[in-house]
Design a protein around this motif. Structure first.
Motif, PDB file in Angstrom:
ATOM      1  N   GLN A 124      66.439  10.134  33.506  1.00  0.00           N
ATOM      2  CA  GLN A 124      65.829  11.281  33.017  1.00  0.00           C
ATOM      3  C   GLN A 124      64.650  11.823  33.924  1.00  0.00           C
ATOM      4  O   GLN A 124      64.690  12.936  34.283  1.00  0.00           O
ATOM      5  N   VAL A 181      58.737  11.818  30.303  1.00  0.00           N
ATOM      6  CA  VAL A 181      59.849  10.882  30.776  1.00  0.00           C
ATOM      7  C   VAL A 181      59.347   9.692  30.974  1.00  0.00           C
ATOM      8  O   VAL A 181      58.248   9.127  31.163  1.00  0.00           O
ATOM      9  N   LEU A 203      71.844  13.428  28.373  1.00  0.00           N
ATOM     10  CA  LEU A 203      70.605  13.306  28.440  1.00  0.00           C
ATOM     11  C   LEU A 203      69.975  14.359  27.598  1.00  0.00           C
ATOM     12  O   LEU A 203      70.363  15.577  27.575  1.00  0.00           O
TER      13      LEU A 203
END
Length: 277
Positions: free
Chosen positions: A164, A158, A136
């Motif tokens: 995430q 996001v 990530l």
């Protein structure tokens, strides 16, 4: 003994025979249906796939208007092993957050878009075996953002429904999360200064950093506990097991490795996805 009494045993036998034949015929029909549609698809002759159109290099629409990317090519290869040609696989682009509900509600047979396998998601849909793991990543133009602590008070983009978003909600509690339907909208907001950084996967972040020279990858967080899998409707074990078999074959004969090298050059490959001697 009247006629009704005389014929009642015969009527009972006839009724029982009719009922038995009905069960037999119904069973035969079910067996025929199962034979003609072994994977319980919406259309037995076609696989309906929900995906994304802007998640390069996993799943995106190329300059010719065709769906492309690692996940797309891998799924087409697995589908071929199940007996479906490329023309028998139809892709439809959606926002990421709509993919799992669309499979759960029967709009698509499967969702393919580097979708991480998590316990909350498994409550509504089933996943194939994992086929991809990675990192990530936070991408930004702000030179002051170098660690997770530097995100405090920042506006972090996001994509709704992603790993995430889940991770950031849990771990970046002092960060102002700004939710987007897709990565394109988030990157646009990042470039015009609406947000300070965007949080998505490493490979997609690398692509955007190469495209926009003002952007850089500032933070990488390992994510090997929620590998990507193909999403199928809850309880469709026949389809899930067939996909798993195709995935194992693709890994064993080197197809997975070849596609990974094509789409993620230089990125490490987990041993469990590589051919075994």
């Amino acid at each position: 003994m009247n006629n009704a009494q005389w014929y009642s045993p015969i009527a009972k036998v006839a009724a029982f025979a009719t009922l038995t034949l009905g069960i037999v015929f119904t069973g035969a029909a079910d067996a025929q249906t199962s034979k003609s549609n072994p994977y319980n698809l919406i259309d037995p002759a076609r696989v309906s796939v929900g995906t994304m159109g802007d998640s390069r290099p996993y799943a995106f629409v190329d300059k010719n208007g065709e769906f492309s990317g690692f996940d797309i090519e891998l799924f087409l290869d697995v589908a071929r092993r199940l007996g479906f040609t490329k023309d028998q696989v139809s892709f439809t682009g959606q926002d990421f957050s709509a993919l799992i509900p669309s499979v759960a509600n029967g709009r698509f047979d499967v969702a393919v878009a580097a979708i991480g396998t998590t316990e909350p998601r498994k409550k509504t849909v089933d996943f194939s075996d994992g086929y991809l793991a990675g990192y990530l990543s936070v991408i930004t133009a702000d030179e002051k953002i170098k660690t997770e602590a530097d995100l405090t008070g920042k506006r972090l983009g996001v994509v709704q429904g992603t790993l995430q978003e889940i991770f950031a909600t849990k771990n970046f509690t002092k960060t102002d999360l700004v939710k987007f339907p897709d990565n394109n909208a988030a990157i646009s907001a990042l470039n015009n200064g609406t947000i300070d950084a965007h949080f998505f996967d490493y490979e997609a972040a690398k692509q955007q950093a190469e495209r926009y020279k003002t952007l850089r990858i500032a933070i990488n967080i390992p994510s090997f506990d929620a590998p990507a899998g193909f999403v199928v409707q809850k309880g469709n074990n026949a389809f899930r097991e067939a996909l798993n078999k195709g995935l194992r074959e693709a890994m064993q004969d080197g197809t997975w490795k070849r596609l990974h090298e094509k789409w993620f050059p230089g990125t490490p490959m987990p041993d469990q996805y590589l051919p075994r001697s």
